[in-house]
Motif scaffolding. Sequence first.
Motif, short mmCIF file in Angstrom:
data_model
loop_
_atom_site.label_atom_id
_atom_site.label_comp_id
_atom_site.label_asym_id
_atom_site.label_seq_id
_atom_site.Cartn_x
_atom_site.Cartn_y
_atom_site.Cartn_z
N LEU A 16 0.85 -1.18 0.00
CA LEU A 16 0.00 0.00 0.00
C LEU A 16 0.89 1.24 0.00
O LEU A 16 2.03 1.19 0.44
CB LEU A 16 -0.89 0.03 1.24
CG LEU A 16 -1.87 -1.12 1.39
CD1 LEU A 16 -1.49 -1.97 2.58
CD2 LEU A 16 -3.27 -0.60 1.54
N TYR A 17 0.30 2.36 -0.45
CA TYR A 17 1.04 3.62 -0.47
C TYR A 17 0.12 4.74 -0.02
O TYR A 17 -1.03 4.82 -0.45
CB TYR A 17 1.58 3.91 -1.88
CG TYR A 17 2.33 5.21 -1.96
CD1 TYR A 17 3.61 5.32 -1.40
CD2 TYR A 17 1.79 6.32 -2.58
CE1 TYR A 17 4.32 6.51 -1.46
CE2 TYR A 17 2.50 7.52 -2.65
CZ TYR A 17 3.75 7.61 -2.09
OH TYR A 17 4.45 8.78 -2.15
N HIS A 18 0.63 5.61 0.84
CA HIS A 18 -0.12 6.78 1.30
C HIS A 18 0.57 8.01 0.74
O HIS A 18 1.68 8.35 1.16
CB HIS A 18 -0.16 6.82 2.83
CG HIS A 18 -1.23 7.71 3.36
ND1 HIS A 18 -1.16 9.08 3.25
CD2 HIS A 18 -2.39 7.42 3.97
CE1 HIS A 18 -2.24 9.61 3.80
NE2 HIS A 18 -3.01 8.62 4.25
N HIS B 40 5.08 3.71 2.25
CA HIS B 40 4.58 2.41 1.83
C HIS B 40 4.34 1.54 3.06
O HIS B 40 5.00 1.73 4.09
CB HIS B 40 5.60 1.69 0.93
CG HIS B 40 5.67 2.25 -0.45
ND1 HIS B 40 6.52 3.27 -0.79
CD2 HIS B 40 5.01 1.92 -1.56
CE1 HIS B 40 6.38 3.54 -2.08
NE2 HIS B 40 5.48 2.74 -2.58
N TRP C 246 -4.96 5.02 2.02
CA TRP C 246 -3.88 4.22 1.46
C TRP C 246 -4.32 3.67 0.11
O TRP C 246 -5.42 3.18 -0.04
CB TRP C 246 -3.52 3.07 2.39
CG TRP C 246 -2.88 3.50 3.66
CD1 TRP C 246 -3.51 3.93 4.79
CD2 TRP C 246 -1.49 3.56 3.94
NE1 TRP C 246 -2.60 4.26 5.75
CE2 TRP C 246 -1.35 4.04 5.26
CE3 TRP C 246 -0.35 3.26 3.20
CZ2 TRP C 246 -0.10 4.21 5.86
CZ3 TRP C 246 0.88 3.42 3.80
CH2 TRP C 246 1.01 3.89 5.11
N LYS C 247 -3.44 3.74 -0.88
CA LYS C 247 -3.73 3.21 -2.21
C LYS C 247 -3.18 1.79 -2.30
O LYS C 247 -2.01 1.54 -1.98
CB LYS C 247 -3.06 4.09 -3.27
CG LYS C 247 -3.33 3.62 -4.68
CD LYS C 247 -2.65 4.50 -5.69
CE LYS C 247 -2.86 3.93 -7.07
NZ LYS C 247 -2.04 4.62 -8.07
N GLN C 248 -4.04 0.88 -2.73
CA GLN C 248 -3.61 -0.52 -2.88
C GLN C 248 -2.76 -0.68 -4.13
O GLN C 248 -2.98 -0.04 -5.12
CB GLN C 248 -4.83 -1.43 -2.97
CG GLN C 248 -5.64 -1.42 -1.70
CD GLN C 248 -6.90 -2.25 -1.78
OE1 GLN C 248 -7.51 -2.36 -2.84
NE2 GLN C 248 -7.31 -2.82 -0.67
N LEU D 156 -7.11 -0.28 5.44
CA LEU D 156 -6.27 0.87 5.13
C LEU D 156 -6.64 1.52 3.80
O LEU D 156 -6.46 2.72 3.63
CB LEU D 156 -4.79 0.48 5.16
CG LEU D 156 -4.24 0.16 6.55
CD1 LEU D 156 -2.78 -0.28 6.45
CD2 LEU D 156 -4.39 1.31 7.51
N TYR E 28 -5.10 -4.73 4.78
CA TYR E 28 -5.03 -4.22 3.41
C TYR E 28 -6.35 -3.55 3.01
O TYR E 28 -6.35 -2.44 2.48
CB TYR E 28 -4.70 -5.39 2.48
CG TYR E 28 -4.53 -5.05 1.02
CD1 TYR E 28 -3.46 -4.27 0.58
CD2 TYR E 28 -5.42 -5.55 0.08
CE1 TYR E 28 -3.30 -4.00 -0.76
CE2 TYR E 28 -5.25 -5.27 -1.27
CZ TYR E 28 -4.19 -4.50 -1.69
OH TYR E 28 -4.01 -4.21 -3.02
#
Length: 148
Positions: A121-123, A129, A146-148, A141, A138
């Motif tokens: 994931l990335y914020h 990450h 958060w981007k999967q 978030l 997952y």
Amino acid sequence: MKKKCLSLMLTLLLMVFLPKTVLADDNIPLYRLYNPGLRVHLYTKDKNEYSVLGKRGWNQEGLAWVTANGEGDTVFRLYHPDLKVHVYTKDQNEYKVLALRGWRQEGTAFYSEGKLPIYRLYHSDMKKHLYTKDSNEYKVLATRGWKQ
């Protein structure tokens, strides 16, 4: 939350009290740490790194997952000294390109062999990450920026 804490405690107890033969010779524990000041996680198979960082303000979160020794895709670790974050990738091109953009290549972090999916994931606001084997973490978030 209680369930997660109990699960983590059980994992730690098993790591301490079970004989080392529980893990196959070709399996290596991968540990997860968290630095509350930097708000970042670190993953390492190096017991010494795990121990030393635990004495330097990092919260030792225990076993993240078990990784194969030399089987599967290489997962590389990079570090950005200005951002003070690590990133992990199986993509050799990403590894090379990030090195040209200020990231320090730290070599092989672990190998990806196995049936256990690991999620990344990335914020974007935090520029961080997170990696997890927990499908619920997952999913949750992903609803929290958060981007999967």
